[in-house]
Structure formats: C-alpha cells, structure tokens
Design an enzyme around this catalytic site. Structure first.
Site, mmCIF file in Angstrom:
data_model
loop_
_atom_site.group_PDB
_atom_site.id
_atom_site.type_symbol
_atom_site.label_atom_id
_atom_site.label_comp_id
_atom_site.label_asym_id
_atom_site.label_seq_id
_atom_site.Cartn_x
_atom_site.Cartn_y
_atom_site.Cartn_z
ATOM 1 N N GLY A 11 0.844 -1.208 0.000
ATOM 2 C CA GLY A 11 0.000 0.000 0.000
ATOM 3 C C GLY A 11 0.866 1.238 0.000
ATOM 4 O O GLY A 11 0.500 2.287 0.532
ATOM 5 N N GLY A 14 -0.338 4.746 -0.871
ATOM 6 C CA GLY A 14 -1.503 5.257 -0.143
ATOM 7 C C GLY A 14 -1.108 6.356 0.822
ATOM 8 O O GLY A 14 0.065 6.742 0.915
ATOM 9 N N ILE A 16 -1.111 6.452 4.210
ATOM 10 C CA ILE A 16 -0.215 6.065 5.306
ATOM 11 C C ILE A 16 1.198 5.848 4.752
ATOM 12 O O ILE A 16 2.185 6.289 5.335
ATOM 13 C CB ILE A 16 -0.723 4.809 6.039
ATOM 14 C CG1 ILE A 16 -2.043 5.133 6.763
ATOM 15 C CG2 ILE A 16 0.310 4.296 7.050
ATOM 16 C CD1 ILE A 16 -2.700 3.945 7.452
ATOM 17 N N ARG A 94 -13.720 -0.591 3.066
ATOM 18 C CA ARG A 94 -15.145 -0.893 2.919
ATOM 19 C C ARG A 94 -15.756 0.047 1.885
ATOM 20 O O ARG A 94 -15.700 1.261 2.041
ATOM 21 C CB ARG A 94 -15.863 -0.716 4.255
ATOM 22 C CG ARG A 94 -17.277 -1.279 4.245
ATOM 23 C CD ARG A 94 -18.005 -0.904 5.513
ATOM 24 N NE ARG A 94 -17.521 -1.645 6.664
ATOM 25 C CZ ARG A 94 -18.195 -2.626 7.263
ATOM 26 N NH1 ARG A 94 -19.379 -2.972 6.828
ATOM 27 N NH2 ARG A 94 -17.696 -3.241 8.304
ATOM 28 N N ARG A 100 -20.086 -6.517 6.024
ATOM 29 C CA ARG A 100 -18.937 -6.906 6.825
ATOM 30 C C ARG A 100 -18.310 -8.208 6.311
ATOM 31 O O ARG A 100 -17.091 -8.341 6.234
ATOM 32 C CB ARG A 100 -19.468 -7.102 8.242
ATOM 33 C CG ARG A 100 -18.509 -7.123 9.318
ATOM 34 C CD ARG A 100 -19.300 -7.399 10.606
ATOM 35 N NE ARG A 100 -18.542 -8.305 11.434
ATOM 36 C CZ ARG A 100 -17.514 -7.920 12.167
ATOM 37 N NH1 ARG A 100 -17.149 -6.661 12.171
ATOM 38 N NH2 ARG A 100 -16.845 -8.780 12.894
ATOM 39 N N ASN A 107 -10.500 -8.966 2.156
ATOM 40 C CA ASN A 107 -9.204 -8.877 2.819
ATOM 41 C C ASN A 107 -8.580 -10.245 3.044
ATOM 42 O O ASN A 107 -7.357 -10.389 2.984
ATOM 43 C CB ASN A 107 -9.322 -8.078 4.112
ATOM 44 C CG ASN A 107 -9.329 -6.598 3.803
ATOM 45 O OD1 ASN A 107 -8.341 -6.065 3.321
ATOM 46 N ND2 ASN A 107 -10.455 -5.952 4.014
ATOM 47 N N GLN A 114 -0.663 -12.782 0.491
ATOM 48 C CA GLN A 114 0.554 -12.164 1.032
ATOM 49 C C GLN A 114 1.214 -13.064 2.085
ATOM 50 O O GLN A 114 2.445 -13.125 2.164
ATOM 51 C CB GLN A 114 0.236 -10.766 1.581
ATOM 52 C CG GLN A 114 -0.183 -9.833 0.425
ATOM 53 C CD GLN A 114 -0.306 -8.373 0.808
ATOM 54 O OE1 GLN A 114 -0.143 -8.009 1.978
ATOM 55 N NE2 GLN A 114 -0.608 -7.535 -0.162
ATOM 56 N N VAL A 131 -1.084 -3.386 9.364
ATOM 57 C CA VAL A 131 -1.760 -2.119 9.651
ATOM 58 C C VAL A 131 -3.144 -2.111 8.983
ATOM 59 O O VAL A 131 -4.115 -1.615 9.540
ATOM 60 C CB VAL A 131 -0.917 -0.926 9.140
ATOM 61 C CG1 VAL A 131 -1.670 0.394 9.308
ATOM 62 C CG2 VAL A 131 0.423 -0.871 9.870
ATOM 63 N N ASP A 161 -3.935 2.994 18.986
ATOM 64 C CA ASP A 161 -4.890 3.050 20.100
ATOM 65 C C ASP A 161 -4.162 3.346 21.410
ATOM 66 O O ASP A 161 -4.622 4.127 22.235
ATOM 67 C CB ASP A 161 -5.640 1.716 20.192
ATOM 68 C CG ASP A 161 -6.254 1.344 18.852
ATOM 69 O OD1 ASP A 161 -7.265 1.946 18.474
ATOM 70 O OD2 ASP A 161 -5.681 0.470 18.172
ATOM 71 N N HIS A 189 -8.154 -4.036 17.214
ATOM 72 C CA HIS A 189 -8.075 -2.644 16.748
ATOM 73 C C HIS A 189 -9.428 -2.289 16.130
ATOM 74 O O HIS A 189 -9.649 -2.424 14.938
ATOM 75 C CB HIS A 189 -6.960 -2.436 15.720
ATOM 76 C CG HIS A 189 -7.080 -1.100 15.036
ATOM 77 N ND1 HIS A 189 -6.892 0.084 15.704
ATOM 78 C CD2 HIS A 189 -7.433 -0.760 13.780
ATOM 79 C CE1 HIS A 189 -7.111 1.090 14.877
ATOM 80 N NE2 HIS A 189 -7.448 0.603 13.693
HETATM 81 P P1 NAX Z 1 -5.204 4.348 1.212
HETATM 82 O O1 NAX Z 1 -6.426 3.925 0.525
HETATM 83 O O2 NAX Z 1 -4.750 5.776 1.117
HETATM 84 O O3 NAX Z 1 -3.976 3.459 0.691
HETATM 85 C C1 NAX Z 1 -4.042 2.078 0.622
HETATM 86 C C2 NAX Z 1 -3.158 1.664 -0.531
HETATM 87 O O4 NAX Z 1 -3.061 0.245 -0.512
HETATM 88 C C3 NAX Z 1 -3.697 2.060 -1.889
HETATM 89 O O5 NAX Z 1 -2.688 2.785 -2.601
HETATM 90 C C4 NAX Z 1 -4.030 0.717 -2.547
HETATM 91 O O6 NAX Z 1 -3.778 0.733 -3.942
HETATM 92 C C5 NAX Z 1 -3.065 -0.206 -1.833
HETATM 93 N N1 NAX Z 1 -3.467 -1.611 -1.846
HETATM 94 C C6 NAX Z 1 -4.710 -2.135 -1.768
HETATM 95 N N2 NAX Z 1 -4.675 -3.472 -1.855
HETATM 96 C C7 NAX Z 1 -3.385 -3.801 -1.985
HETATM 97 C C8 NAX Z 1 -2.705 -5.029 -2.143
HETATM 98 N N3 NAX Z 1 -3.382 -6.189 -2.205
HETATM 99 N N4 NAX Z 1 -1.360 -5.021 -2.258
HETATM 100 C C9 NAX Z 1 -0.700 -3.858 -2.221
HETATM 101 N N5 NAX Z 1 -1.265 -2.654 -2.089
HETATM 102 C C10 NAX Z 1 -2.601 -2.624 -1.970
HETATM 103 O O7 NAX Z 1 -5.363 3.894 2.709
HETATM 104 P P2 NAX Z 1 -4.528 4.347 4.003
HETATM 105 O O8 NAX Z 1 -5.163 5.540 4.593
HETATM 106 O O9 NAX Z 1 -3.094 4.406 3.658
HETATM 107 O O10 NAX Z 1 -4.838 3.142 4.996
HETATM 108 C C11 NAX Z 1 -4.348 1.846 4.771
HETATM 109 C C12 NAX Z 1 -4.979 0.857 5.713
HETATM 110 O O11 NAX Z 1 -4.669 1.167 7.057
HETATM 111 C C13 NAX Z 1 -6.499 0.798 5.663
HETATM 112 O O12 NAX Z 1 -6.904 -0.557 5.658
HETATM 113 C C14 NAX Z 1 -6.914 1.446 6.964
HETATM 114 O O13 NAX Z 1 -8.174 0.995 7.390
HETATM 115 C C15 NAX Z 1 -5.814 0.994 7.869
HETATM 116 N N6 NAX Z 1 -5.628 1.719 9.130
HETATM 117 C C16 NAX Z 1 -5.259 1.002 10.224
HETATM 118 C C17 NAX Z 1 -4.988 1.589 11.443
HETATM 119 C C18 NAX Z 1 -4.562 0.783 12.632
HETATM 120 O O14 NAX Z 1 -4.420 1.360 13.694
HETATM 121 N N7 NAX Z 1 -4.340 -0.528 12.542
HETATM 122 C C19 NAX Z 1 -5.148 3.056 11.627
HETATM 123 C C20 NAX Z 1 -5.126 3.821 10.345
HETATM 124 C C21 NAX Z 1 -5.787 3.175 9.179
HETATM 125 O O15 NAX Z 1 -7.159 3.457 9.222
#
Ligand code: NAX
Length: 327
Positions: A11, A14, A16, A94, A100, A107, A114, A131, A161, A189
C-alpha cells in the site's frame, strides 16, 4: 557500517505509505546507523503504479544517506523476497453497500496471498506488522497462510490506540505523555478495544488513583479512544494517516530495538495468556528486548476489565469464524 536490511511496505502509494516511507528511510524506525532497502508493493493498477513511481522520485530526492535501495513491485513474491521487515498497510477498504462479510472476504483474499508469499520468499526471521484493517484478523490470516514462519512473527497494530489513550490521559491529568508508563490496550483494533490505565503510572503515581473517576473511564475515555478514528475522518475528511504511520514506526522500532523495560501494546498471537484462545491476534501489554516481545503476565483482571475483554474477544472470534472457510 551495518549491512542494509530489507523493509517491504505494501500500500506504498496510499496516504499512510506517504507518511511512513520517508521516516523509515531517514532511520527513525530501525536506527540512525541502519541502512535500509525499501521493497514497495502496490496493486498492478496503472494509477497506483504511477503514484508509486512519484513517491519513489520523492524518496530519491530526499537523498537519505541510509536509503540503500528502492524497488517498486506489483507481485508480493517479488516484493517480499528476503525481506527482514514487512509492513502490510495496503488493504481493501469498505466500499459503499459492502457488508462486513464481503469486507472480511476481500481482505482474506489479499492476506492469504501475502501470507503465502512471505512463507515462500521472506527471511525466516521476518517481522510482520499488519496495519491494514481489519488489522488483527488480517494478521491472523497471514499467519495461518505462512505455516513455515514462526507464528509469533505476525503482529497487528494496536499502537495507535495505545498512543491515543496516552494522549487522552496526559490531557486529563495535565501531565506529559512521555511520563506515562504501564498503559495498555487489550483486544481488537476496533471501537471494542479496551484501553486500560489501571496499572499506569505518571512519575510513579497511579493514574487510576489520580483520575479516580470510573464514570469518566467508562463514559468518556473509552468511547473517545475507541471512536478517535471516526472523529478524525469527520474532521479531516480522510482517515488518520500521519498518526497511523507514527504508530507503525513506534511498533517496529520498539520490536526491533527494544522498549528498555517499558510496556508497549502490540497485537500478537495469544499462547493462551489471560484466557485468550491460542492463535487469536490480540492486543496485549508487552515488553521487548533483543528483537523479541514478551507478553506481560500475571496482571489482575477485575470484573469491569473482564467484561470489556470478553466483548473485544467475541468480536475477534466472530471475525475468525467469518474467514474460517477461506483459510
Ligand atoms: P489508502 O487507501 O490511502 O492506501 C491504501 C493503498 O493500498 C492504496 O494505494 C491501494 O492501492 C493499496 N493496496 C490495496 N490493496 C493492496 C494489495 N493487495 N497489495 C498492495 N497494495 C494494496 O489507505 P490508508 O489511509 O493508507 O490506509 C491503509 C490501511 O490502514 C487501511 O486498511 C486502513 O483501514 C488501515 N488503518 C489502520 C490503522 C490501525 O491502527 N491498525 C489506523 C489507520 C488506518 O485506518
């Protein structure tokens, strides 16, 4: 000087990723003396791959002395080759009308692929941080899909958190975040997580006794921490990115370099501690040393805490049940 280590990030294009990669490359995760090779994974989609190229150009333009190489990939078996650290950030969000169960299944598809790729090509000591949400269950799926790697090397991010809880307690007590010790977050989480300050201290004084307000704990603190992600989306129009990246850095740094006796929170596969069934990836208090984490054991669980732990555990077991047929 040290030999470079390989850090895979999924990702990577993205939001993050954009807040994370520059900090890894500058040495904030693995130390200012540790060169890194970034192995970046994005989906094959042309837009994502182009965005990744742009991020790589910016990484190059930082001229980080510790950045020993950058690779762009669309295939996990290439991105994870020999990797020492894997930060699995990319996940399927989502979408509108998505149930859900659909989210879990989408995922599960990503994290089985992976997990298998890590199993096949990663370093046998790879440290994995998931993450991407649902983070605990995605970590569980990746772990189950990688039977040749140690299960303990698969972890999920509860650190955001944990850090959110610390910041709320500092604000409530008028103290510095850095003076808070022995805080933890149990469970998933998700808004069901249980942030627990019963053991926490500030400069040696009990946080629980200082606050002395169970109503604030149950009705203000826990909902505030649990719904913080939603509050940030409401305010920013986008989900937490910089704070999520920061928590990922904290998690990996402490795991790799040690927490010096301090408690941190990691989502890790249970070995049965605190009655959590073995294998469930659960937020626990841990200490870290020499690249290993150890769950803090022997803490008393009172009735309120047990009830909270049961709720977040039930949610995780429901998620595990929901993907059972896919593993
Ligand atoms: P973004 O949508 O900005 O970026 C995600 C990126 O992942 C995209 O560029 C997408 O093309 C890429 N991607 C999707 N499927 C993929 C795959 N199979 N292989 C490689 N890349 C792939 O999301 P972002 O804001 O960066 O958040 C990423 C993830 O973190 C989300 O699932 C989000 O829910 C999760 N989070 C988790 C948190 C935690 O505390 N555990 C907090 C923050 C965040 O909400």
């Amino acid at each position: 000087s040290k030999a470079p280590v390989r850090v895979a990030v999924t990702g990577a294009a993205g939001q993050i990723g954009y807040a994370l990669l520059f900090r890894i490359a500058s040495g904030e995760m693995l130390g200012k003396d540790q060169p890194v090779i970034l192995q970046l994974l994005e989906i094959p989609d042309e837009k994502a791959q182009n965005a990744l190229k742009g991020v790589i150009m910016e990484l190059e333009d930082c001229a980080f002395p510790l950045l020993a190489g950058i690779e762009a990939h669309s295939n996990p078996e290439e991105a994870f080759k020999d990797t020492d650290y894997a930060l699995l950030v990319g996940a399927r969000p989502r979408g509108p009308g998505m149930e859900r169960a659909d989210l879990l299944a989408a995922n599960a598809a990503i994290f089985t692929v992976q997990g298998k790729a890590l199993n096949k090509v990663a370093s046998r000591n790879v440290k994995v941080l998931v993450v991407g949400n649902p983070a605990n269950t995605n970590a569980y799926i990746a772990m189950k899909s990688a039977p040749d790697l140690p299960a303990k090397n698969f972890t999920a991010m509860l650190r955001l958190d944990h850090n959110r809880a610390a910041s709320q307690i500092a604000a409530k007590t008028g103290t510095a975040v850095g003076d808070i010790r022995k805080l933890t977050v149990w469970g998933n989480h998700s808004p069901t997580m249980y942030a627990d300050y019963r053991f926490a201290t500030i400069n040696g004084a009990s946080v629980k006794d200082t606050i002395n307000d169970q109503v604030w704990n149950a009705d203000t603190f826990l909902p505030t921490v649990g719904k913080r992600g939603a509050a940030i989306i409401a305010a920013r129009g986008l989900s937490s990115a910089a704070s999520a990246a920061n928590a990922a850095i904290d998690h990996m740094r402490d795991w790799a370099l040690g927490s010096n006796g301090e408690w941190v929170t990691m989502g890790v596969p249970s070995n049965g501690e605190y009655g959590i069934p073995a294998g469930i990836v659960f937020g626990f208090p841990v200490t870290t040393e020499n690249g290993e984490y150890k769950i803090v054991e022997g803490l008393e669980i009172d009735a309120f805490s047990q009830e909270r732990i049961n709720i977040t555990l039930a949610e995780l077991q429901g998620e595990a049940d929901g993907v059972k047929h896919l593993l």
